[in-house]
Motif scaffolding. Sequence first.
Motif, PDB file in Angstrom:
ATOM      1  N   UNK A  36      29.508  -3.014-118.187  1.00  0.00           N
ATOM      2  CA  UNK A  36      28.499  -2.274-118.941  1.00  0.00           C
ATOM      3  C   UNK A  36      27.087  -2.779-118.686  1.00  0.00           C
ATOM      4  N   UNK A  37      26.922  -4.083-118.413  1.00  0.00           N
ATOM      5  CA  UNK A  37      25.582  -4.657-118.306  1.00  0.00           C
ATOM      6  C   UNK A  37      25.055  -4.731-116.885  1.00  0.00           C
ATOM      7  N   UNK A  38      25.938  -4.865-115.902  1.00  0.00           N
ATOM      8  CA  UNK A  38      25.512  -4.899-114.488  1.00  0.00           C
ATOM      9  C   UNK A  38      26.418  -3.946-113.700  1.00  0.00           C
ATOM     10  N   UNK A  39      26.311  -2.647-113.937  1.00  0.00           N
ATOM     11  CA  UNK A  39      27.206  -1.698-113.273  1.00  0.00           C
ATOM     12  C   UNK A  39      27.032  -1.668-111.758  1.00  0.00           C
ATOM     13  N   UNK A  40      25.872  -2.156-111.267  1.00  0.00           N
ATOM     14  CA  UNK A  40      25.632  -2.164-109.817  1.00  0.00           C
ATOM     15  C   UNK A  40      26.467  -3.226-109.097  1.00  0.00           C
ATOM     16  N   UNK A  41      26.922  -4.239-109.832  1.00  0.00           N
ATOM     17  CA  UNK A  41      27.763  -5.273-109.218  1.00  0.00           C
ATOM     18  C   UNK A  41      29.115  -4.671-108.840  1.00  0.00           C
ATOM     19  N   UNK A  42      29.595  -4.995-107.656  1.00  0.00           N
ATOM     20  CA  UNK A  42      30.819  -4.406-107.110  1.00  0.00           C
ATOM     21  C   UNK A  42      32.058  -5.103-107.682  1.00  0.00           C
ATOM     22  N   UNK A  43      32.893  -4.404-108.462  1.00  0.00           N
ATOM     23  CA  UNK A  43      34.092  -5.034-109.026  1.00  0.00           C
ATOM     24  C   UNK A  43      35.055  -5.558-107.964  1.00  0.00           C
ATOM     25  N   UNK A  44      35.084  -4.914-106.791  1.00  0.00           N
ATOM     26  CA  UNK A  44      36.003  -5.386-105.749  1.00  0.00           C
ATOM     27  C   UNK A  44      35.593  -6.754-105.229  1.00  0.00           C
ATOM     28  N   UNK A  45      34.315  -7.139-105.457  1.00  0.00           N
ATOM     29  CA  UNK A  45      33.865  -8.472-105.044  1.00  0.00           C
ATOM     30  C   UNK A  45      34.221  -9.504-106.106  1.00  0.00           C
ATOM     31  N   UNK A  46      33.722  -9.299-107.356  1.00  0.00           N
ATOM     32  CA  UNK A  46      33.955 -10.346-108.358  1.00  0.00           C
ATOM     33  C   UNK A  46      35.398 -10.363-108.865  1.00  0.00           C
ATOM     34  N   UNK A  47      36.045  -9.211-108.950  1.00  0.00           N
ATOM     35  CA  UNK A  47      37.455  -9.197-109.351  1.00  0.00           C
ATOM     36  C   UNK A  47      38.370  -9.570-108.189  1.00  0.00           C
ATOM     37  N   UNK A  48      38.053  -9.038-107.008  1.00  0.00           N
ATOM     38  CA  UNK A  48      38.873  -9.344-105.835  1.00  0.00           C
ATOM     39  C   UNK A  48      38.875 -10.821-105.521  1.00  0.00           C
ATOM     40  N   UNK A  49      37.697 -11.453-105.663  1.00  0.00           N
ATOM     41  CA  UNK A  49      37.587 -12.874-105.338  1.00  0.00           C
ATOM     42  C   UNK A  49      38.232 -13.751-106.413  1.00  0.00           C
ATOM     43  N   UNK A  50      37.963 -13.440-107.678  1.00  0.00           N
ATOM     44  CA  UNK A  50      38.503 -14.274-108.758  1.00  0.00           C
ATOM     45  C   UNK A  50      40.012 -14.135-108.878  1.00  0.00           C
ATOM     46  N   UNK A  51      40.496 -12.901-108.792  1.00  0.00           N
ATOM     47  CA  UNK A  51      41.925 -12.657-108.995  1.00  0.00           C
ATOM     48  C   UNK A  51      42.730 -12.744-107.704  1.00  0.00           C
ATOM     49  N   UNK A  52      42.119 -12.345-106.586  1.00  0.00           N
ATOM     50  CA  UNK A  52      42.855 -12.330-105.326  1.00  0.00           C
ATOM     51  C   UNK A  52      42.809 -13.619-104.547  1.00  0.00           C
ATOM     52  N   UNK A  53      41.791 -14.467-104.804  1.00  0.00           N
ATOM     53  CA  UNK A  53      41.640 -15.705-104.029  1.00  0.00           C
ATOM     54  C   UNK A  53      41.676 -16.944-104.927  1.00  0.00           C
ATOM     55  N   UNK A  54      40.713 -17.040-105.854  1.00  0.00           N
ATOM     56  CA  UNK A  54      40.579 -18.267-106.658  1.00  0.00           C
ATOM     57  C   UNK A  54      41.755 -18.484-107.598  1.00  0.00           C
ATOM     58  N   UNK A  55      42.239 -17.421-108.232  1.00  0.00           N
ATOM     59  CA  UNK A  55      43.360 -17.567-109.166  1.00  0.00           C
ATOM     60  C   UNK A  55      44.615 -18.110-108.483  1.00  0.00           C
ATOM     61  N   UNK A  56      45.088 -17.497-107.380  1.00  0.00           N
ATOM     62  CA  UNK A  56      46.272 -18.063-106.721  1.00  0.00           C
ATOM     63  C   UNK A  56      46.010 -19.451-106.120  1.00  0.00           C
ATOM     64  N   UNK A  57      44.777 -19.678-105.627  1.00  0.00           N
ATOM     65  CA  UNK A  57      44.452 -21.002-105.087  1.00  0.00           C
ATOM     66  C   UNK A  57      44.593 -22.073-106.172  1.00  0.00           C
ATOM     67  N   UNK A  58      44.029 -21.802-107.354  1.00  0.00           N
ATOM     68  CA  UNK A  58      44.131 -22.768-108.452  1.00  0.00           C
ATOM     69  C   UNK A  58      45.568 -22.962-108.902  1.00  0.00           C
TER      70      UNK A  58
END
Length: 336
Positions: free
Chosen positions: A297-319
């Motif tokens: 809602x606050x930064x709609x220009x930010x790409x969800x595939x970047x912040x969600x893809x990176x946090x959930x697809x890379x950092x989460x399994x890495x941790x």
Amino acid sequence: MSEIIIQNLLSPVVLFFVLGIMASLFKSNLKFPDGLSEGLSIYLLIAIGLKGGIELSHYSIESVIGPIFGALFLGVIIPLMTLIILRLMKMDLKNSIGLAATYGSISIVTYGAAITFLEKSGTTYEGFMNALVVLMESPAILVSLLLLNIIEKNRNVSEISYQSMKFIPAPAKLIDKEVIKESIFGKSILLLLGSLFIGLVLGERAVPTVKPLFIDLYNSVLILFLLNMGLIAGKRLPEVKKHGFKLLLFGLGAPLLFGSLGVFVGSLAHLSLGGSTLMGVLAGSASYIAAPAALKTSVPEANPSIYLGLSLGVTFPFNLVIGIPVYYEIAQWIVF
């Protein structure tokens, strides 16, 4: 170190997460109903909040003030560090802010998996650590959005005052009240904070009522949730490839950098081996619930595939596979 990583790999929570990723990558028809997925998430938030509140009732304010300041410090410094790193990597401002909020906030499920890891290894930790989860959920989101508004405000063309002939910045709100509302009263923070308060007020009196569901069954429900997270993460992995190697490197390097900082701050706050490990886990994790909800809602220009893809697809399994044992090993070096 390798023995600790292998031990973690062979834990049920990690194996079920891997099973979910494999099911997703091989296009299995396995999926969780939306209602069940939401219910599992609510369960984990309440369980962690209740356990934190009950344990917190056993401590005096003097014994927790140091860790509280440490958690707040991490909630402020990590989004700032993230923004600087990403701007040096030439990422645009809006997506940099999206990742700053995501990596400054925390992953409640990574924290839950770390607790399981510590219990399996026989390592004790301070019971009030669950309370710090609540403290680290919101500050990074607010700080990131504050930074965005300050930067954008400085970019605005200044209005000229005809009386003084001085440049006066155009008036602007630093953070919209809706953002503050979402950051404080969003689902995850409301449930964590509310459950924490209930556990704190009731203390041990709550145990007979909450123990059968929220304590005894916690690890079993976590397995189901991580199976679902594996399915989601498997779908996000291809999205990360679209954004280049540098971003993938950040998704792997950031948790190690911030997690190490978290362990160090935990040791300065006089936390135990287990407590310092959990502080590292919180600092090294990335949000995929609270931060994305605020960013949408606050930064709609930010790409969800970047912040969600990176946090959930890379950092989460890495941790889940490597990060937690690494933070534990670093804590052993620093604390002992």
